[in-house]
Design an enzyme around this catalytic site. Structure first.
Site: not given
Length: 662
Positions: A358-360, A363-365, A475
């Protein structure tokens, strides 16, 4: 007067440093910078991370096998008071510091001249005390991609520095204003222009091993608890525990955990036996979750267990749970998420197929998966991200709100961590505003944008004011705002969330600066002080993005030709709104509104949202509104927008946009 104040500030700073900080070329400029730091045998990687407040992937080396220099990547920004490029860090004064050592001397010993002389430098340094410092960094004026701060050593010349870092002498002379290439002052910071990231990544285990005498924090490691302990010798990290005492301690811990797990399984079995059947004799669906995939405490109560279409796993013997070392046994006692096996994760993502990606994230994919007949999103993280992994679990198991993404569970293998969330069918807000053509999305209508803003504000209001304790997200950005099938917004990615504690000036928590440029509040960049008002600042930037569909850091038309500089969307919009005294004269604002809205919006409502965003990004956090005020204002804007929509009932184009954007 500003010049006089600047001179007074400089005169009040101890002159222990030989270096002159780089003057700001743009007070709003944010950039990536680097520091060159000499490697030596007594330097540990955790100690280096602590010195510069960075993560392991921010550190590279010149030669992996036998490094002479380490390169540290840090964000750099302009200090508005001093007009110098500086970056924040913290120093824990070593316990070995001798009596009479000052803060300046401790900083100089730790950073070797990279530090900007701290205020109150002559005051005594107290061992163990954490001191806030600033380091001298630089932002390139456009000819180079990065600048690296380097402290000159005895015998250095411009030629030797150029040869060492593969940079031309002319470039170094131009950046530093050096007329004589042989006239280099030892101990002074010179800025090395770079076109690419210096150094190469290295495997942590092959370099900078922590010696016994090094004053460093223990590195983050994992061990595996399972019925099958055959791989224990390769995964158990306590190499510093020597002899039989260490072995005995480990066996005692394992025995205790095995006992607790056994008691829990007995507890779960009893409840299954008593409640797994409906009155008609059929198995109750909601109790399918209570098998090996769910924690049960000794008292028999179930916490954070999700009801729904969760089916039992067929594997009841090989399930492994990886737990970060140093995490207390009651880390999840508040509420406990469902624990899935690694095999389930691997199968549901089709072996982490690219088609499921789905995306990056930060801190992770993130992967799409169908897990036990339910659509979910799985974040895949490396085992080094223990801190962020724990933060998300501990926060999301305590906070539950319609505008916050729901955590379903987690899984772990020896070197990877996985968080399982509810699936947001429409993806991120960023993909709709900035990547709509690539993602195949239709443009969001005005009403949908206001509803998304209101949902986000309500989610923030919940964590700021209605949870105990309160949290600050740190964030907030469009990529962390997810949309469900009805285009309702949910805040995600709580890996950077922090508790806020009461202080004399409100609620705040001092921390290293993390987050995303363009969304970071000025005081957070300057002092590392995370407050609910820093979340409000980021929310204001999101409001500007909803209005303009521009990114938080954007290239202006004048700068597009040179392709060198970027400006924050907040600064652009603040300049625009100076020429918009009311909704009746907002021509300059109209030029910034997303053209995909095709003028199908109520002008007064757009103006009110823009003014709310302006208040949210005020440089003074005291003047920013609370998020509760934003919720009230956006509720009124939504009501007015719906009334405006009703007046255009005959316009099929408007209704088409509304249907597509909801």
């Amino acid at each position: 007067m500003p010049l006089l104040l600047h001179l007074l500030l400089l005169l009040s700073i101890p002159t222990t440093s030989l270096s002159i900080p780089m003057n700001c070329s743009d007070p709003t400029r944010l950039c990536t910078s680097f520091f060159s730091y000499p490697a030596h045998p007594n330097l540990s990687l955790p100690h280096l991370q602590s010195l510069f407040d960075v993560l392991p992937h921010d550190i590279t080396v010149d030669v992996p096998s036998d490094p002479s220099f380490l390169f540290i990547r840090k964000n750099c920004s302009c200090s508005p008071r001093l007009n110098h490029y500086l970056t924040n860090t913290t120093l824990t004064v070593p316990d070995s510091s001798s009596a009479g050592t000052t803060v300046s001397e401790a900083a100089a010993a730790a950073y070797g001249g990279l530090e900007f002389p701290p205020p109150g430098g002559p005051r005594p340094a107290q061992p163990g005390k954490v001191v806030s410092l600033r380091l001298m960094c630089g932002c390139s004026s456009g000819l180079w991609n990065y600048l690296m701060s380097y402290v000159a050593a005895e015998g250095d010349s411009i030629g030797s520095m150029g040869s060492r870092f593969g940079v031309s002498m002319d470039s170094i002379e131009a950046v530093n204003g050096v007329a004589d290439p042989d006239n280099v002052t030892a101990g002074r910071v010179y800025y090395i222009p770079l076109d690419s990231v210096p150094g190469v990544p290295y495997p942590v285990k092959d370099i900078l091993e922590t010696p016994a005498a090094a004053p460093a924090l223990a590195p983050t490691t994992f061990y595996t608890i399972s019925v099958d302990q055959r791989r224990h010798s390769s995964t158990f990290p306590y190499g510093w525990i020597l002899g039989s005492m260490g072995a005995a301690l480990f066996l005692a811990v394992v025995a205790l955990l095995m006992y607790v797990l056994f008691k829990r399984s007995v507890c779960c079995s009893k409840i299954l036996g008593n409640h797994a059947k409906d009155p008609d004799g059929r198995t109750s669906h909601k109790f399918h979750i209570f098998r090996r995939a769910t924690f049960c405490n000794v008292s028999g109560s179930y916490l954070c267990c999700r009801s729904g279409k969760w089916k039992p796993t067929s594997d009841t013997n090989s399930h492994k749970i990886s737990i970060p070392t140093g995490v207390p046994a009651d880390a999840f006692d508040m509420e406990k998420p469902i624990v899935f096996s690694y095999e389930e994760i691997l199968s549901s993502t089709e072996g982490f197929s690219d088609s499921n990606l789905l995306g990056h994230g930060t801190y992770g994919s993130v992967y799409f998966a169908v897990l036990r007949d339910q659509e979910v999103a799985i974040k895949r993280m490396t085992a080094t991200k223990t801190k962020e992994f724990m933060a998300e679990i501990k926060v999301l198991c305590k906070v539950h709100h319609a505008s916050l993404v729901e955590l379903i569970g987690y899984a772990a293998s020896e070197d990877e961590l996985f968080l399982i969330y509810e699936y947001a069918q429409k993806g991120s807000l960023k993909s709709h505003l900035h990547e709509s053509q690539n993602k195949g999305h239709t443009s969001l209508s005005w009403i949908a944008r206001v509803q998304i803003a209101l949902d986000t504000a309500r989610g923030l209001e919940y964590i700021h004011e209605h949870t105990k304790p309160h949290y600050v997200h740190r964030d907030i950005k469009t990529s962390n705002i997810l949309l469900d099938s009805a285009y309702r917004a949910k805040i995600s990615d709580f890996g950077l969330a922090k508790l806020v504690v009461a202080t004399g000036e409100g609620e705040a928590t001092a921390t290293r600066v993390v987050g995303t440029f363009g969304y970071l509040a000025p005081e957070y960049l300057r002092d590392g002080l995370a407050t609910t008002k820093s979340d409000v600042y980021a929310f204001g930037v999101v409001l500007f993005e909803l209005i303009t569909a521009r990114e938080a850091i954007t290239r202006t038309e004048a700068m597009a030709v040179t392709n060198t500089e970027r400006r924050s969307l907040a600064s652009i919009m603040l300049a625009t709104l100076k020429n918009c005294p009311s909704s009746m004269s907002m021509e300059s604002l109209k030029d910034c509104i997303d053209p995909n809205l095709m003028d199908l919006y109520p002008h007064d409502c757009v103006y009110k949202m823009a003014m709310l965003a302006k208040q949210c990004v005020d440089e003074d956090p005291v003047l920013r509104p609370d998020i509760k005020h934003a919720v009230i204002t956006l509720s009124q804007i939504l009501l007015s927008s719906v009334e405006w929509e009703a007046t255009l009932a005959g316009n099929s184009q408007v209704f088409s946009g509304l249907v597509q954007g909801r």
